[in-house]
Structure formats: structure tokens, C-alpha cells
Design a protein around this motif. Structure first.
Motif, PDB file in Angstrom:
ATOM      1  N   LEU A  17     -12.778   3.354  -7.266  1.00  0.00           N
ATOM      2  CA  LEU A  17     -13.997   2.794  -6.687  1.00  0.00           C
ATOM      3  C   LEU A  17     -14.165   1.353  -7.138  1.00  0.00           C
ATOM      4  CD1 LEU A  17     -16.673   5.602  -7.272  1.00  0.00           C
ATOM      5  CD2 LEU A  17     -15.514   5.035  -5.142  1.00  0.00           C
ATOM      6  N   HIS A  18     -14.510   0.482  -6.197  1.00  0.00           N
ATOM      7  CA  HIS A  18     -14.914  -0.887  -6.522  1.00  0.00           C
ATOM      8  C   HIS A  18     -16.380  -0.975  -6.126  1.00  0.00           C
ATOM      9  CE1 HIS A  18     -14.112  -5.252  -7.163  1.00  0.00           C
ATOM     10  NE2 HIS A  18     -15.331  -5.262  -6.636  1.00  0.00           N
ATOM     11  N   LEU A  19     -17.230  -1.227  -7.097  1.00  0.00           N
ATOM     12  CA  LEU A  19     -18.670  -1.153  -6.890  1.00  0.00           C
ATOM     13  C   LEU A  19     -19.318  -2.508  -7.135  1.00  0.00           C
ATOM     14  CD1 LEU A  19     -21.191   0.659  -6.509  1.00  0.00           C
ATOM     15  CD2 LEU A  19     -21.107   1.104  -8.946  1.00  0.00           C
ATOM     16  N   ASP A  20     -19.976  -3.035  -6.102  1.00  0.00           N
ATOM     17  CA  ASP A  20     -20.736  -4.271  -6.243  1.00  0.00           C
ATOM     18  C   ASP A  20     -22.220  -4.041  -5.974  1.00  0.00           C
ATOM     19  OD1 ASP A  20     -18.717  -6.176  -6.953  1.00  0.00           O
ATOM     20  OD2 ASP A  20     -17.958  -6.025  -4.912  1.00  0.00           O
ATOM     21  N   GLY A  21     -22.581  -2.869  -5.493  1.00  0.00           N
ATOM     22  CA  GLY A  21     -23.969  -2.565  -5.166  1.00  0.00           C
ATOM     23  C   GLY A  21     -24.672  -1.817  -6.275  1.00  0.00           C
ATOM     24  N   ALA A  31     -10.711   5.622 -11.180  1.00  0.00           N
ATOM     25  CA  ALA A  31     -10.841   4.287 -11.761  1.00  0.00           C
ATOM     26  C   ALA A  31     -12.068   3.612 -11.161  1.00  0.00           C
ATOM     27  CB  ALA A  31      -9.594   3.458 -11.494  1.00  0.00           C
ATOM     28  N   LEU A  32     -12.782   2.874 -12.007  1.00  0.00           N
ATOM     29  CA  LEU A  32     -13.971   2.153 -11.571  1.00  0.00           C
ATOM     30  C   LEU A  32     -13.812   0.685 -11.909  1.00  0.00           C
ATOM     31  CD1 LEU A  32     -16.959   2.074 -10.563  1.00  0.00           C
ATOM     32  CD2 LEU A  32     -17.611   2.373 -12.954  1.00  0.00           C
ATOM     33  N   VAL A  33     -14.033  -0.153 -10.907  1.00  0.00           N
ATOM     34  CA  VAL A  33     -14.138  -1.590 -11.118  1.00  0.00           C
ATOM     35  C   VAL A  33     -15.555  -1.950 -10.708  1.00  0.00           C
ATOM     36  CG1 VAL A  33     -13.323  -3.876 -10.448  1.00  0.00           C
ATOM     37  CG2 VAL A  33     -11.687  -1.982 -10.670  1.00  0.00           C
ATOM     38  N   GLN A  34     -16.345  -2.364 -11.684  1.00  0.00           N
ATOM     39  CA  GLN A  34     -17.746  -2.690 -11.434  1.00  0.00           C
ATOM     40  C   GLN A  34     -17.913  -4.200 -11.423  1.00  0.00           C
ATOM     41  OE1 GLN A  34     -20.562  -2.149 -14.578  1.00  0.00           O
ATOM     42  NE2 GLN A  34     -22.225  -1.669 -13.182  1.00  0.00           N
ATOM     43  N   GLY A  35     -18.451  -4.719 -10.317  1.00  0.00           N
ATOM     44  CA  GLY A  35     -18.694  -6.144 -10.188  1.00  0.00           C
ATOM     45  C   GLY A  35     -19.893  -6.601 -10.998  1.00  0.00           C
ATOM     46  N   GLU A  36     -19.997  -7.917 -11.186  1.00  0.00           N
ATOM     47  CA  GLU A  36     -21.065  -8.504 -11.997  1.00  0.00           C
ATOM     48  C   GLU A  36     -22.462  -8.208 -11.465  1.00  0.00           C
ATOM     49  OE1 GLU A  36     -20.563 -12.675 -12.769  1.00  0.00           O
ATOM     50  OE2 GLU A  36     -18.447 -12.437 -13.234  1.00  0.00           O
ATOM     51  N   THR A  37     -22.625  -8.088 -10.163  1.00  0.00           N
ATOM     52  CA  THR A  37     -23.948  -7.878  -9.569  1.00  0.00           C
ATOM     53  C   THR A  37     -24.312  -6.404  -9.456  1.00  0.00           C
ATOM     54  OG1 THR A  37     -23.030  -7.893  -7.333  1.00  0.00           O
ATOM     55  CG2 THR A  37     -23.773 -10.004  -8.236  1.00  0.00           C
ATOM     56  N   ASN A  48     -10.094   5.165 -15.947  1.00  0.00           N
ATOM     57  CA  ASN A  48     -10.041   3.739 -16.277  1.00  0.00           C
ATOM     58  C   ASN A  48     -11.289   3.085 -15.736  1.00  0.00           C
ATOM     59  OD1 ASN A  48      -7.224   3.697 -17.277  1.00  0.00           O
ATOM     60  ND2 ASN A  48      -6.776   4.256 -15.162  1.00  0.00           N
ATOM     61  N   ALA A  49     -11.884   2.175 -16.521  1.00  0.00           N
ATOM     62  CA  ALA A  49     -13.080   1.484 -16.059  1.00  0.00           C
ATOM     63  C   ALA A  49     -13.078   0.041 -16.542  1.00  0.00           C
ATOM     64  CB  ALA A  49     -14.336   2.196 -16.553  1.00  0.00           C
ATOM     65  N   HIS A  50     -13.404  -0.862 -15.616  1.00  0.00           N
ATOM     66  CA  HIS A  50     -13.631  -2.279 -15.909  1.00  0.00           C
ATOM     67  C   HIS A  50     -15.088  -2.537 -15.565  1.00  0.00           C
ATOM     68  CE1 HIS A  50      -9.288  -2.507 -16.019  1.00  0.00           C
ATOM     69  NE2 HIS A  50      -9.389  -3.743 -16.483  1.00  0.00           N
ATOM     70  N   VAL A  51     -15.901  -2.793 -16.573  1.00  0.00           N
ATOM     71  CA  VAL A  51     -17.342  -2.909 -16.397  1.00  0.00           C
ATOM     72  C   VAL A  51     -17.750  -4.378 -16.518  1.00  0.00           C
ATOM     73  CG1 VAL A  51     -19.570  -2.240 -17.357  1.00  0.00           C
ATOM     74  CG2 VAL A  51     -17.689  -0.596 -17.333  1.00  0.00           C
ATOM     75  N   ALA A  52     -18.445  -4.885 -15.480  1.00  0.00           N
ATOM     76  CA  ALA A  52     -18.912  -6.271 -15.506  1.00  0.00           C
ATOM     77  C   ALA A  52     -20.407  -6.383 -15.211  1.00  0.00           C
ATOM     78  CB  ALA A  52     -18.131  -7.113 -14.498  1.00  0.00           C
ATOM     79  N   GLY A  53     -21.032  -5.301 -14.738  1.00  0.00           N
ATOM     80  CA  GLY A  53     -22.444  -5.327 -14.375  1.00  0.00           C
ATOM     81  C   GLY A  53     -23.298  -4.555 -15.365  1.00  0.00           C
ATOM     82  N   LYS A  54     -24.415  -3.994 -14.847  1.00  0.00           N
ATOM     83  CA  LYS A  54     -25.353  -3.244 -15.689  1.00  0.00           C
ATOM     84  C   LYS A  54     -25.109  -1.745 -15.547  1.00  0.00           C
ATOM     85  CE  LYS A  54     -29.266  -6.422 -15.512  1.00  0.00           C
ATOM     86  NZ  LYS A  54     -30.678  -6.559 -15.127  1.00  0.00           N
ATOM     87  N   ILE A  55     -25.173  -1.058 -16.683  1.00  0.00           N
ATOM     88  CA  ILE A  55     -25.139   0.409 -16.691  1.00  0.00           C
ATOM     89  C   ILE A  55     -26.256   0.884 -17.599  1.00  0.00           C
ATOM     90  CG2 ILE A  55     -23.867   2.491 -17.322  1.00  0.00           C
ATOM     91  CD1 ILE A  55     -21.293   1.048 -16.689  1.00  0.00           C
ATOM     92  N   LYS A  56     -27.136   1.725 -17.046  1.00  0.00           N
ATOM     93  CA  LYS A  56     -28.158   2.401 -17.842  1.00  0.00           C
ATOM     94  C   LYS A  56     -27.788   3.876 -17.851  1.00  0.00           C
ATOM     95  CE  LYS A  56     -32.000  -0.752 -17.101  1.00  0.00           C
ATOM     96  NZ  LYS A  56     -33.390  -0.890 -16.689  1.00  0.00           N
ATOM     97  N   VAL A  65     -12.615  -1.332 -20.335  1.00  0.00           N
ATOM     98  CA  VAL A  65     -12.688  -2.771 -20.534  1.00  0.00           C
ATOM     99  C   VAL A  65     -14.124  -3.188 -20.225  1.00  0.00           C
ATOM    100  CG1 VAL A  65     -11.856  -5.035 -19.790  1.00  0.00           C
ATOM    101  CG2 VAL A  65     -10.265  -3.094 -19.909  1.00  0.00           C
ATOM    102  N   ILE A  66     -14.797  -3.765 -21.218  1.00  0.00           N
ATOM    103  CA  ILE A  66     -16.169  -4.241 -21.046  1.00  0.00           C
ATOM    104  C   ILE A  66     -16.113  -5.761 -20.995  1.00  0.00           C
ATOM    105  CG2 ILE A  66     -18.497  -4.253 -21.992  1.00  0.00           C
ATOM    106  CD1 ILE A  66     -17.807  -1.628 -23.447  1.00  0.00           C
ATOM    107  N   LEU A  67     -16.390  -6.311 -19.819  1.00  0.00           N
ATOM    108  CA  LEU A  67     -16.291  -7.749 -19.614  1.00  0.00           C
ATOM    109  C   LEU A  67     -17.538  -8.466 -20.126  1.00  0.00           C
ATOM    110  CD1 LEU A  67     -14.674  -7.553 -16.082  1.00  0.00           C
ATOM    111  CD2 LEU A  67     -13.536  -7.925 -18.274  1.00  0.00           C
ATOM    112  N   LYS A  68     -17.459  -9.782 -20.300  1.00  0.00           N
ATOM    113  CA  LYS A  68     -18.524 -10.555 -20.936  1.00  0.00           C
ATOM    114  C   LYS A  68     -19.852 -10.501 -20.199  1.00  0.00           C
ATOM    115  CE  LYS A  68     -16.961 -14.877 -18.850  1.00  0.00           C
ATOM    116  NZ  LYS A  68     -16.355 -16.175 -19.127  1.00  0.00           N
ATOM    117  N   THR A  69     -19.842 -10.206 -18.906  1.00  0.00           N
ATOM    118  CA  THR A  69     -21.085 -10.138 -18.135  1.00  0.00           C
ATOM    119  C   THR A  69     -21.722  -8.753 -18.153  1.00  0.00           C
ATOM    120  OG1 THR A  69     -19.790  -9.702 -16.141  1.00  0.00           O
ATOM    121  CG2 THR A  69     -20.407 -12.001 -16.577  1.00  0.00           C
ATOM    122  N   ALA A  70     -21.078  -7.785 -18.803  1.00  0.00           N
ATOM    123  CA  ALA A  70     -21.564  -6.403 -18.823  1.00  0.00           C
ATOM    124  C   ALA A  70     -22.792  -6.248 -19.710  1.00  0.00           C
ATOM    125  CB  ALA A  70     -20.465  -5.462 -19.302  1.00  0.00           C
TER     126      ALA A  70
END
Length: 111
Positions: A17-21, A31-37, A48-56, A65-70
């Protein structure tokens, strides 16, 4: 999923999944790729997960992988972990290798 899409309810996928919403619900995927927004309110379970946005909510991944914008508010469980400088996490970290394994009668490990 595009930035203008919001989902209320759980998502389960055998694919990546690539998630921007926005998702209000739990996510389980390969696998999850989470966009900044992107914003997720719920538990995330992925191989596998690349996290760049918000998770509550909690996140559990074999490779995380937790990116700097996460921005994560919840517990983090991982097999391998990478965190970029600037990422924010409010919660507890635990390595899957440290988790106790449940053994079934006869010495078989529960999955």
C-alpha cells in the motif's frame, strides 16, 4: 491512495500500500509506504513499513523505517529499525526478538 482520499474503516491487503490520504481504522498489509501528508488513526501491522506522515496508534513491522517527517503517537514494535534525525515518536519501543514466544503443547511455537 491519493492525498484527497479518506477512508473510515479497517484496511487489509496482501499487496503493498502507498498511502497519501487519511485512514481512520486499522491497517494490515505486506508493505506500507506512508507519504508525508498521510494520517492514520489506528493500529498498523506490516512486514515492511516506511513511515513519513502521522500515526496515532501502534505500529508493528518486521522492517521499519521512520523518516524525519514522521510523527507517531503510539507503541512501536519492530524486527529491524531505522529512524531519521527529526522524527518524533511518543510511545514505547520493543524489539520482536525480545518478545516472549508462545509455545504450544509438544514444544511447537505458536505463530
Amino acid at each position: 491512495m491519493g492525498a484527497d482520499i479518506g477512508i473510515e474503516g479497517d484496511l487489509a491487503a496482501t499487496a503493498d500500500l502507498h498511502l497519501d490520504g487519511r485512514v481512520d481504522g486499522d491497517i494490515k498489509c505486506a508493505a506500507l509506504v506512508q507519504g508525508e501528508t498521510s494520517e492514520i488513526t489506528g493500529a498498523v501491522v506490516a512486514e515492511n513499513a516506511h513511515v513519513a506522515g502521522k500515526i496515532k496508534g501502534s505500529i508493528s513491522a518486521d522492517t521499519l523505517v521512520i523518516l524525519k517527517t514522521a510523527r507517531i503517537e503510539g507503541d512501536v514494535t519492530y524486527g529491524t529499525l531505522s529512524i531519521e534525525e527529526g522524527a518524533q515518536v511518543e510511545g514505547n519501543f520493543s524489539n520482536r526478538a525480545a518478545e516472549p514466544k508462545l509455545m504450544l503443547a509438544g514444544g511447537t511455537e505458536a505463530v
